[in-house]
Design a protein around this motif. Structure first.
Motif, short mmCIF file in Angstrom:
data_model
loop_
_atom_site.label_atom_id
_atom_site.label_comp_id
_atom_site.label_asym_id
_atom_site.label_seq_id
_atom_site.Cartn_x
_atom_site.Cartn_y
_atom_site.Cartn_z
N VAL A 109 0.86 -1.19 0.00
CA VAL A 109 0.00 0.00 0.00
C VAL A 109 0.89 1.24 0.00
CG1 VAL A 109 -1.72 1.32 1.31
CG2 VAL A 109 -1.86 -1.19 1.22
N ASP A 110 0.70 2.10 -0.98
CA ASP A 110 1.57 3.26 -1.17
C ASP A 110 1.71 4.10 0.10
OD1 ASP A 110 3.15 4.81 -3.10
OD2 ASP A 110 1.63 6.35 -2.80
N ARG A 111 0.60 4.40 0.74
CA ARG A 111 0.64 5.28 1.93
C ARG A 111 1.42 4.63 3.07
NH1 ARG A 111 -2.94 6.20 6.47
NH2 ARG A 111 -4.47 4.73 5.64
N PHE A 112 1.20 3.35 3.31
CA PHE A 112 1.88 2.66 4.40
C PHE A 112 3.38 2.51 4.10
CE2 PHE A 112 -2.36 0.32 5.25
CZ PHE A 112 -2.82 1.38 6.01
N ARG A 113 3.69 2.25 2.84
CA ARG A 113 5.11 2.09 2.46
C ARG A 113 5.86 3.41 2.66
NH1 ARG A 113 4.18 0.54 -2.06
NH2 ARG A 113 4.72 2.36 -3.32
N LYS A 114 5.24 4.52 2.28
CA LYS A 114 5.86 5.84 2.47
C LYS A 114 6.00 6.16 3.96
CE LYS A 114 4.57 7.92 -1.93
NZ LYS A 114 3.63 8.81 -2.64
N LEU A 138 9.71 6.57 8.54
CA LEU A 138 10.10 6.11 9.87
C LEU A 138 11.56 5.64 9.86
CD1 LEU A 138 9.37 5.36 12.79
CD2 LEU A 138 8.36 3.25 11.91
N LEU A 139 11.93 4.89 8.82
CA LEU A 139 13.32 4.42 8.70
C LEU A 139 14.29 5.60 8.59
CD1 LEU A 139 13.17 1.31 6.31
CD2 LEU A 139 13.02 1.38 8.80
N VAL A 140 13.93 6.58 7.76
CA VAL A 140 14.81 7.74 7.56
C VAL A 140 14.99 8.51 8.87
CG1 VAL A 140 15.02 9.99 6.42
CG2 VAL A 140 14.33 7.98 5.10
N SER A 141 13.90 8.73 9.58
CA SER A 141 13.97 9.44 10.86
C SER A 141 14.85 8.70 11.86
CB SER A 141 12.55 9.61 11.42
OG SER A 141 12.60 10.17 12.71
N THR A 142 14.70 7.37 11.91
CA THR A 142 15.49 6.57 12.85
C THR A 142 16.96 6.55 12.46
OG1 THR A 142 13.52 5.19 13.20
CG2 THR A 142 15.60 4.35 14.04
N ARG A 200 25.23 -1.69 8.73
CA ARG A 200 23.78 -1.78 8.55
C ARG A 200 23.21 -0.45 8.05
NH1 ARG A 200 20.02 -5.45 7.21
NH2 ARG A 200 18.02 -5.12 8.22
N ARG A 201 23.76 0.65 8.53
CA ARG A 201 23.33 1.97 8.05
C ARG A 201 23.57 2.10 6.55
NH1 ARG A 201 22.43 6.45 10.78
NH2 ARG A 201 23.59 7.66 9.24
N LYS A 202 24.76 1.66 6.11
CA LYS A 202 25.09 1.75 4.68
C LYS A 202 24.10 0.92 3.85
CE LYS A 202 30.05 2.34 5.47
NZ LYS A 202 31.36 1.65 5.42
N TYR A 203 23.84 -0.30 4.33
CA TYR A 203 22.91 -1.18 3.59
C TYR A 203 21.52 -0.54 3.52
CZ TYR A 203 19.39 -4.79 2.96
OH TYR A 203 18.29 -5.49 2.53
N LEU A 204 21.00 -0.06 4.63
CA LEU A 204 19.64 0.49 4.65
C LEU A 204 19.53 1.75 3.80
CD1 LEU A 204 18.77 -0.08 8.43
CD2 LEU A 204 17.87 -1.34 6.46
N LEU A 253 16.84 2.18 0.55
CA LEU A 253 15.66 3.03 0.76
C LEU A 253 14.90 3.26 -0.54
CD1 LEU A 253 16.94 5.73 3.28
CD2 LEU A 253 15.10 4.06 3.68
N THR A 254 15.61 3.26 -1.66
CA THR A 254 14.93 3.48 -2.95
C THR A 254 13.92 2.39 -3.25
OG1 THR A 254 16.77 2.35 -4.03
CG2 THR A 254 16.86 4.75 -3.98
N LYS A 255 14.13 1.20 -2.67
CA LYS A 255 13.20 0.08 -2.87
C LYS A 255 11.81 0.40 -2.32
CE LYS A 255 13.26 -4.96 -2.27
NZ LYS A 255 13.92 -6.09 -1.60
#
Length: 363
Positions: free
Chosen positions: A285-290, A295-299, A351-355, A359-361
């Motif tokens: 779902v587009d909204r949930f994925r965004k 959330l990942l970016v903020s963390t 792990r930071r580098k991998y994530l 993120l583009t995924k």
């Protein structure tokens, strides 16, 4: 070392006959009577081994139920984890504290120093039991709690164990608190996850799952890299007031760069989009994925950084180190213990580098 920095001393006393009974068959869950002294207070308890494969380890983990008094510090049950395969002995605590930082319900933990009949057993992690008292302590509404006990807790209609259609929608779960009616709500949840149409999923799933909290839980798994976290190692709590399910993490020693055997784990081993049926449908779902990506970016910008995490790691390692040196199961491995700060630091960096690459995924 001042008083505030010392580990609590837990003194366990077991009668010889009862100790023999406990050791007779490590796979029996029947408890034996024992006494536990904490801070000069003597408590009558029921004691049993806990865990599955960890029962085979030389250093046992325990489940303690309070008998007299029936509660101690607001709990009727606690878990003492040996953290045997984790060279640092802090990964479980580090993970639960991290989940709390992300706004996910997680057990409270602290390290203790255990003796049994006067013999040193060493450093243990006391973990709060996830039950009705867990909810009371947090002033949360009453509700049901289900433990995910095996890989069938995968939010799917298909068994993760034998790859066939499940004979029951409750497979993989064990009710810790609640009533028989709550089993129906669990069945309904699993059924709805798998049968709501794609066009209706975004609107309908929010009637059953606290989606934001679920995404925060998934983020916690992704940052700590608990490979089993998606289909195991959690509890489900249904808030009786909202009717929504949320997830509570459990058993997070195989994290922060180490697997369940304590071996080094590649930083890219756990995929950024996770797995299990509910996660896949939500991220479709587009909204949930965004929302998840945000959330990942903020963390990544705040909590999951070397600057934020490593002082916490150092503090925990410094606290328990003098006691690890006295632990009969761990003291011969102090070199490994002292290398763990570097292992966890490297894991966070990699792990930071991998994530960040992946993120583009999620766009």
């Amino acid at each position: 070392m001042d008083e505030a920095e010392k580990l609590p001393q837990y003194k366990l006393f077991i009668k010889p006959f009862d100790l023999k009974e406990l050791r007779r068959d490590i796979w029996i869950n029947d408890p034996i009577p024992a006494q536990l002294t904490v801070g000069g207070k003597r408590l009558e308890i029921d004691l049993s081994y806990r865990g599955s494969h960890i029962r085979d380890f030389s250093k046992k983990s325990y489940q303690i139920s309070f008998y007299k008094p029936l509660k101690f510090k607001g709990a009727k049950q606690i878990h003492l984890n040996a953290e045997f395969k984790d060279p640092s002995m802090i990964r479980n605590k580090l993970s639960f504290d991290f989940f709390s930082e992300l706004g996910v319900l997680a057990p409270q933990t602290h390290h203790i120093f255990l003796t049994q009949n006067g013999k040193v057993e060493g450093v243990y992690l006391e973990i709060e039991s996830v039950d009705e008292n867990f909810l009371k302590k947090r002033n949360l509404p009453n509700g049901s709690i289900f433990y995910a006990v095996d890989g069938d807790a995968n939010f799917s209609l298909m068994s993760d164990l034998d790859k066939e259609t499940k004979k029951s929608l409750e497979l993989g779960y064990e009710r810790k608190c609640g009533s028989k009616l709550d089993d129906y709500y669990l069945q309904e949840l699993i059924y709805k996850i798998n049968t709501i149409s794609n066009s209706e999923f975004e609107k309908e799933i929010s009637k059953f799952v606290d989606v934001e909290k679920y995404l925060r839980w998934i983020a916690g798994i992704i940052f700590t890299s608990n490979y089993d976290g998606f289909v195991h190692n959690y509890a489900l709590y249904r808030n009786r007031e909202t009717g929504l399910f949320e997830v509570i993490p459990w058993d997070y020693d195989a994290t922060w760069g180490r697997d369940v055997n304590g071996k080094r784990m590649e930083a890219n081993y756990v995929p950024i989009d996770g797995f299990n049926t509910l996660t896949a449908r939500l991220l479709d779902v587009d909204r949930f994925r965004k929302q998840y990506r945000s959330l990942l970016v903020s963390t990544l910008n705040h909590q999951f950084t070397v600057e934020f995490m490593i002082p916490r790691v150092e503090k925990l390692l410094q606290l328990i180190r003098p006691y690890v040196k006295q632990d009969p199961y761990k003291k011969q491995n102090m070199d490994d213990f002292d290398k763990e700060l570097a292992v966890i630091t490297e894991y966070i960096e990699e792990r930071r580098k991998y994530l960040q690459r992946k993120l583009t995924k999620l766009e």
